[in-house]
Design a protein around this motif. Structure first.
Motif, PDB file in Angstrom:
ATOM      1  N   LYS A   1       0.826  -1.212   0.000  1.00 42.59           N
ATOM      2  CA  LYS A   1       0.000   0.000   0.000  1.00 42.59           C
ATOM      3  C   LYS A   1       0.862   1.266   0.000  1.00 42.59           C
ATOM      4  CE  LYS A   1      -1.976  -1.224   3.866  1.00 42.59           C
ATOM      5  NZ  LYS A   1      -1.204  -2.454   4.147  1.00 42.59           N
ATOM      6  N   THR A   2       1.828   1.299   0.929  1.00 46.40           N
ATOM      7  CA  THR A   2       2.677   2.481   1.011  1.00 46.40           C
ATOM      8  C   THR A   2       3.493   2.645  -0.273  1.00 46.40           C
ATOM      9  OG1 THR A   2       2.780   2.392   3.402  1.00 46.40           O
ATOM     10  CG2 THR A   2       4.569   3.559   2.310  1.00 46.40           C
ATOM     11  N   THR A   3       3.930   1.528  -0.831  1.00 45.24           N
ATOM     12  CA  THR A   3       4.690   1.613  -2.083  1.00 45.24           C
ATOM     13  C   THR A   3       3.818   2.183  -3.201  1.00 45.24           C
ATOM     14  OG1 THR A   3       5.948  -0.294  -1.321  1.00 45.24           O
ATOM     15  CG2 THR A   3       6.197   0.309  -3.622  1.00 45.24           C
ATOM     16  N   VAL A   4       2.548   1.761  -3.258  1.00 49.30           N
ATOM     17  CA  VAL A   4       1.640   2.326  -4.269  1.00 49.30           C
ATOM     18  C   VAL A   4       1.534   3.841  -4.078  1.00 49.30           C
ATOM     19  CG1 VAL A   4      -0.783   2.449  -4.967  1.00 49.30           C
ATOM     20  CG2 VAL A   4       0.311   0.226  -4.679  1.00 49.30           C
ATOM     21  N   PHE A   5       1.422   4.282  -2.822  1.00 47.97           N
ATOM     22  CA  PHE A   5       1.377   5.723  -2.545  1.00 47.97           C
ATOM     23  C   PHE A   5       2.644   6.406  -3.057  1.00 47.97           C
ATOM     24  CE2 PHE A   5      -1.792   7.121   0.906  1.00 47.97           C
ATOM     25  CZ  PHE A   5      -2.809   6.431   0.291  1.00 47.97           C
ATOM     26  N   ASN A   6       3.781   5.765  -2.778  1.00 44.55           N
ATOM     27  CA  ASN A   6       5.056   6.355  -3.213  1.00 44.55           C
ATOM     28  C   ASN A   6       5.126   6.465  -4.730  1.00 44.55           C
ATOM     29  OD1 ASN A   6       6.028   6.689  -0.638  1.00 44.55           O
ATOM     30  ND2 ASN A   6       7.053   4.699  -0.582  1.00 44.55           N
TER      31      ASN A   6
ATOM     32  N   ILE B   1       2.512   6.731  -6.759  1.00 44.60           N
ATOM     33  CA  ILE B   1       1.557   7.734  -7.238  1.00 44.60           C
ATOM     34  C   ILE B   1       2.087   9.146  -6.973  1.00 44.60           C
ATOM     35  CG2 ILE B   1      -0.769   8.689  -6.979  1.00 44.60           C
ATOM     36  CD1 ILE B   1      -1.714   5.880  -6.216  1.00 44.60           C
ATOM     37  N   SER B   2       2.698   9.345  -5.802  1.00 42.24           N
ATOM     38  CA  SER B   2       3.146  10.705  -5.471  1.00 42.24           C
ATOM     39  C   SER B   2       4.496  11.029  -6.102  1.00 42.24           C
ATOM     40  CB  SER B   2       3.221  10.900  -3.959  1.00 42.24           C
ATOM     41  OG  SER B   2       4.215  10.069  -3.410  1.00 42.24           O
TER      42      SER B   2
ATOM     43  N   THR C   1       7.369   9.790  -5.160  1.00 44.65           N
ATOM     44  CA  THR C   1       8.472   9.638  -4.204  1.00 44.65           C
ATOM     45  C   THR C   1       9.408   8.522  -4.665  1.00 44.65           C
ATOM     46  OG1 THR C   1       6.776  10.136  -2.572  1.00 44.65           O
ATOM     47  CG2 THR C   1       8.920   9.524  -1.721  1.00 44.65           C
ATOM     48  N   MET C   2       8.819   7.554  -5.399  1.00 46.90           N
ATOM     49  CA  MET C   2       9.616   6.476  -5.985  1.00 46.90           C
ATOM     50  C   MET C   2       9.227   6.359  -7.450  1.00 46.90           C
ATOM     51  SD  MET C   2       9.331   3.186  -3.562  1.00 46.90           S
ATOM     52  CE  MET C   2      10.155   3.150  -1.983  1.00 46.90           C
ATOM     53  N   ALA C   3      10.170   5.860  -8.277  1.00 44.76           N
ATOM     54  CA  ALA C   3       9.834   5.660  -9.688  1.00 44.76           C
ATOM     55  C   ALA C   3       9.361   4.223  -9.886  1.00 44.76           C
ATOM     56  CB  ALA C   3      11.058   5.936 -10.544  1.00 44.76           C
ATOM     57  N   ALA C   4       8.296   4.060 -10.693  1.00 48.90           N
ATOM     58  CA  ALA C   4       7.771   2.717 -10.946  1.00 48.90           C
ATOM     59  C   ALA C   4       8.661   1.993 -11.954  1.00 48.90           C
ATOM     60  CB  ALA C   4       6.352   2.820 -11.477  1.00 48.90           C
ATOM     61  N   ASP C   5       8.696   0.655 -11.859  1.00 48.87           N
ATOM     62  CA  ASP C   5       9.419  -0.128 -12.864  1.00 48.87           C
ATOM     63  C   ASP C   5       8.612  -0.173 -14.162  1.00 48.87           C
ATOM     64  OD1 ASP C   5      11.294  -0.635 -10.939  1.00 48.87           O
ATOM     65  OD2 ASP C   5      10.397  -2.540 -10.315  1.00 48.87           O
ATOM     66  N   ALA C   6       7.299  -0.234 -14.024  1.00 44.71           N
ATOM     67  CA  ALA C   6       6.419  -0.241 -15.201  1.00 44.71           C
ATOM     68  C   ALA C   6       5.047   0.249 -14.776  1.00 44.71           C
ATOM     69  CB  ALA C   6       6.324  -1.646 -15.777  1.00 44.71           C
ATOM     70  N   GLY C   7       4.222   0.608 -15.764  1.00 42.97           N
ATOM     71  CA  GLY C   7       2.863   1.046 -15.468  1.00 42.97           C
ATOM     72  C   GLY C   7       2.719   2.553 -15.564  1.00 42.97           C
ATOM     73  N   THR C   8       1.476   2.991 -15.587  1.00 42.53           N
ATOM     74  CA  THR C   8       1.229   4.432 -15.690  1.00 42.53           C
ATOM     75  C   THR C   8       0.216   4.872 -14.653  1.00 42.53           C
ATOM     76  OG1 THR C   8      -0.444   3.931 -17.338  1.00 42.53           O
ATOM     77  CG2 THR C   8       1.667   4.736 -18.168  1.00 42.53           C
TER      78      THR C   8
ATOM     79  N   ALA D   1       2.655  17.334  -7.199  1.00 42.32           N
ATOM     80  CA  ALA D   1       2.042  18.182  -6.162  1.00 42.32           C
ATOM     81  C   ALA D   1       1.394  19.402  -6.817  1.00 42.32           C
ATOM     82  CB  ALA D   1       3.092  18.618  -5.147  1.00 42.32           C
ATOM     83  N   HIS D   2       2.076  19.970  -7.834  1.00 41.40           N
ATOM     84  CA  HIS D   2       1.510  21.141  -8.518  1.00 41.40           C
ATOM     85  C   HIS D   2       0.227  20.784  -9.264  1.00 41.40           C
ATOM     86  CE1 HIS D   2       5.861  22.907  -8.623  1.00 41.40           C
ATOM     87  NE2 HIS D   2       5.338  22.895  -7.424  1.00 41.40           N
ATOM     88  N   ARG D   3       0.133  19.524  -9.727  1.00 39.41           N
ATOM     89  CA  ARG D   3      -1.092  19.110 -10.432  1.00 39.41           C
ATOM     90  C   ARG D   3      -2.272  18.943  -9.477  1.00 39.41           C
ATOM     91  NH1 ARG D   3      -0.902  15.499 -15.068  1.00 39.41           N
ATOM     92  NH2 ARG D   3      -3.144  15.534 -14.813  1.00 39.41           N
ATOM     93  N   GLY D   4      -1.981  18.817  -8.170  1.00 44.11           N
ATOM     94  CA  GLY D   4      -3.085  18.705  -7.211  1.00 44.11           C
ATOM     95  C   GLY D   4      -3.146  17.393  -6.458  1.00 44.11           C
ATOM     96  N   ILE D   5      -1.996  16.732  -6.333  1.00 41.01           N
ATOM     97  CA  ILE D   5      -1.955  15.515  -5.529  1.00 41.01           C
ATOM     98  C   ILE D   5      -1.204  15.815  -4.242  1.00 41.01           C
ATOM     99  CG2 ILE D   5      -1.135  13.136  -5.403  1.00 41.01           C
ATOM    100  CD1 ILE D   5      -1.364  12.920  -8.381  1.00 41.01           C
ATOM    101  N   GLY D   6      -1.878  15.667  -3.122  1.00 43.01           N
ATOM    102  CA  GLY D   6      -1.218  15.872  -1.830  1.00 43.01           C
ATOM    103  C   GLY D   6      -1.195  14.553  -1.087  1.00 43.01           C
TER     104      GLY D   6
END
Ligand code: ADP
Ligand code: MG
Length: 627
Positions: free
Chosen positions: A406-411, A413-414, A416-423, A439-444
């Protein structure tokens, strides 16, 4: 009968903030006057020491911007002194009739540009690897100075003309120019600390990853900070070379000068305005002593290396913060702390709990769309083909066992981490890589283990987030009027007004969660992601957190939240996504999710259902219903 007023003792007066403020100002003025008039001293060697101390102080004061403010320990500050000296020396060779002082601004600009280049090259490294790169940079520049003989005259160095002013003036021009450069350098540090730029640098020092999630564009901040940190030391280098009337690769790119600059910053106090200057004026006489009494060379290495170790062990914060701390201790001996203070009372929530959340399942368009995300750590597939949506206007829950990703998914999306694959699509378009642009797009987002900037006050934490980036904004005051008003409003909203000026490190865990929520709200996000907002906090705070989420949702904010507290989730959220082993295994409204055999199997467990049934008087038929 009136209560007797507490008598003001002499001790109180001596310790009072006012006394210290006036005292330090007087001291500063006296020091400045003595410094300015120092060439009147009869001792030529003392005059020389002070000129070198001025050069060191300018270097340390600049270094403080990256080491003290932004938290990057650089061992290449001395290289910019050398670069400045070389620029002037080379130009003087080309135009021998022009005073070397004329080239001083060019030396500053040249040093700044090269420093910015260094920042660009190192923008991904931190900690020990960053320090090593800066040392390598110093030797690289030295190598260039040795090898580029047509321009630098190689190891033989360049001799500059002797001063062209009357002999009676002695070293006055060098001394005064360096005094002006030091004053400007300190003034620049003072100004930076008061701007958005300065607050951003402190945020980067405290937690660069977190700074990104609140919209701070760290690479640009760092590039600018490096440039500014080298401007005055580059100019000082120009004066230094002229003063010595000789520049060569060994003398100009010396690791000892770099270490002395770092020492000056640490000794005086990292991040303080005058600490690095004080440090330089303590280190340089020591250096002179080592040269005169111990023959310099290796003795200096032992001396300064030993001093660095001692400092880190005995006085890690440096002299000025050390004195401040002692004073605060003495002052607070009889003072009563905030520890007994409570949360502000909040009016009962006006939102009708049942009416707000649209309990019909997912009519809205998706605000966030996660498609096929992958992230592995070594062989551990933490997130594995994870796809789900967050409908606009919903409070969506992401639940699942510990370690399900769960926390990795948050990372991911935000950013904080780069995904290996996916959008990840937000508002219909794909997100760019950087956390600040998300953050500028509106994700907090908030963090499972809160990440406030611990050395800032609560209010400073609140005004740190940036909704967009512009160069103009960097120069604005750290706390502007409307923003401060908004921050105060949000603090009142989460019931934390009483703690406005308290350092974030002094807050309890639950209070930090509330402040972090307020901090994210400063971004005006369309989507707020909360990682275990109710985790580890007391029931009153949990209820308040729930109320806040509901109120914000009623005003149009979409939520995605991770939480293990099932009653909290079931009352608040719709729809629910269930994650197991990095993949969404079930989704839907809470009524269905809590009965879904797959979810019971992977997360909630049979006990959960039995517990629910004993509450509702149901019959234990689940076992048969599974599968
Ligand atoms: P959850 O939040 O659902 O409890 P996490 O996303 O924190 O789960 O972790 C999922 C898995 O990924 C765990 O096995 C965890 O050990 C691993 N993991 C998470 N972050 C890292 C990291 N930075 N480095 C290595 N492994 C990690
Ligand atoms: Mg987690």
């Amino acid at each position: 009968m009136s209560s007797p007023a507490t008598p003001v003792t002499l001790r109180d007066r001596l310790l009072s903030e006012r006394t210290w403020k006036i005292g330090s100002r007087v001291l500063l003025v006296v020091a400045a006057v003595v410094l300015l008039l120092f060439p009147l001293s009869p001792s030529a060697s003392a005059q020389n020491t002070i000129i070198l101390a001025l050069v060191l102080a300018i270097g340390a004061s600049g270094l403080n911007i990256i080491t003290g403010y932004a938290g990057y320990l650089s061992l290449s500050q001395g290289a910019f002194l050398g670069i400045g000296a070389y620029i002037t020396a080379v130009l003087t060779r080309v135009a021998p009739d022009v005073s070397p002082f004329v080239w001083m601004p060019l030396s500053g600009i040249g040093a700044a540009l090269i420093a910015m280049l260094l920042a660009l090259v190192t923008y991904r490294s931190r900690g020990p690897s960053f320090v090593i790169i800066t040392i390598a940079f110093l030797f690289l520049v030295q190598f260039v100075a040795i090898e580029w003989t047509e321009v630098t005259n190689g190891s033989a160095g360049i001799t500059l003309p002797l001063p062209d002013w009357p002999r009676e003036l002695r070293n006055w021009p060098f001394h005064l120019v360096l005094c002006v450069l030091l004053a400007l350098s300190v003034l620049m540090s003072w100004a930076i600390r008061r701007t958005k730029f300065g607050t951003g640098l402190i945020a980067i020092r405290e937690d660069e990853g977190k700074a990104g999630t609140i919209g701070i564009n760290a690479p640009i901040y760092k590039v600018l900070a490096f440039g500014l940190s080298a401007v005055f030391v580059g100019m000082a280098g120009s004066v230094y070379g002229y003063y010595l009337s000789f520049v060569d690769p060994i003398g100009m790119f010396s690791i000892i000068i770099c270490v002395q600059m770092v020492l000056a910053v640490i000794l005086g106090g990292r991040g303080t305005l005058f600490g690095p200057v004080l440090g330089a004026f303590l280190i340089e006489p020591l250096n002179a002593l080592a040269n005169n009494s111990f023959g310099g060379g290796n003795a200096r290495l032992v001396l300064f290396g030993g001093l660095l170790v001692l400092l880190v062990v005995l006085l890690p914060q440096g002299i000025i913060p050390g004195i401040r701390r002692l004073l605060e201790k003495a002052r607070s001996r009889d003072a009563v702390g905030l520890s007994g203070a409570r949360l502000d009372p909040r009016p009962a929530v006006v939102v009708d709990r049942t009416a707000v959340a649209p309990r019909s399942s997912e009519p809205a368009r998706p605000l966030l769309e996660v498609r096929g995300l992958h992230k592995s750590f070594g062989g551990n597939h933490a997130v594995d083909d994870c796809s789900f949506t967050v409908p606009e206007g919903s409070i969506t829950a992401l639940i699942g066992p510990n370690g399900s990703g769960k926390t990795t998914v948050f990372n991911l999306i935000s950013g904080t981490m780069a995904a290996d694959a996916g959008t990840v699509l937000f508002d219909g378009t794909e997100l760019s890589r950087n956390s600040w642009s998300r953050a500028h797009r509106g994700i907090g987002r908030t963090f499972q283990i809160t990440r406030l900037f611990r050395e800032m006050t609560v209010l400073e934490n609140l005004v740190a987030p940036l909704r967009d980036f512009s160069f103009r904004q960097l120069g604005l005051g750290a706390v502007s009027g409307t923003e401060a008003a908004k921050a105060e409003e949000l603090l009142a909203f989460v019931g934390m007004s009483a703690y406005r000026d308290a350092p974030a490190s002094s807050l309890s865990y639950g209070q930090q969660k509330l402040v972090e929520l307020a901090q994210v709200l400063m971004l005006d996000p369309k989507l707020i992601m909360l990682d275990e907002p109710a985790g580890g906090i007391n029931p009153t705070l949990i209820a308040r957190m729930g109320d806040l989420i509901r109120e914000l949702n009623a005003e149009g904010t979409t939520f995605l939240l991770v939480e293990h507290n099932m009653p909290f989730v079931l009352e608040l959220c719709d729809p629910i996504r269930v994650l197991a082993k990095g993949r969404v295994i079930a989704e839907g409204p809470p009524e269905l999710i809590q009965k879904d055999p797959v979810v019971l199997d992977a997360y909630l467990g049979d006990d959960y259902l039995l517990d629910q049934q004993s509450k509702t008087g149901g019959v234990a038929v689940v076992k048969g219903a599974r599968r």
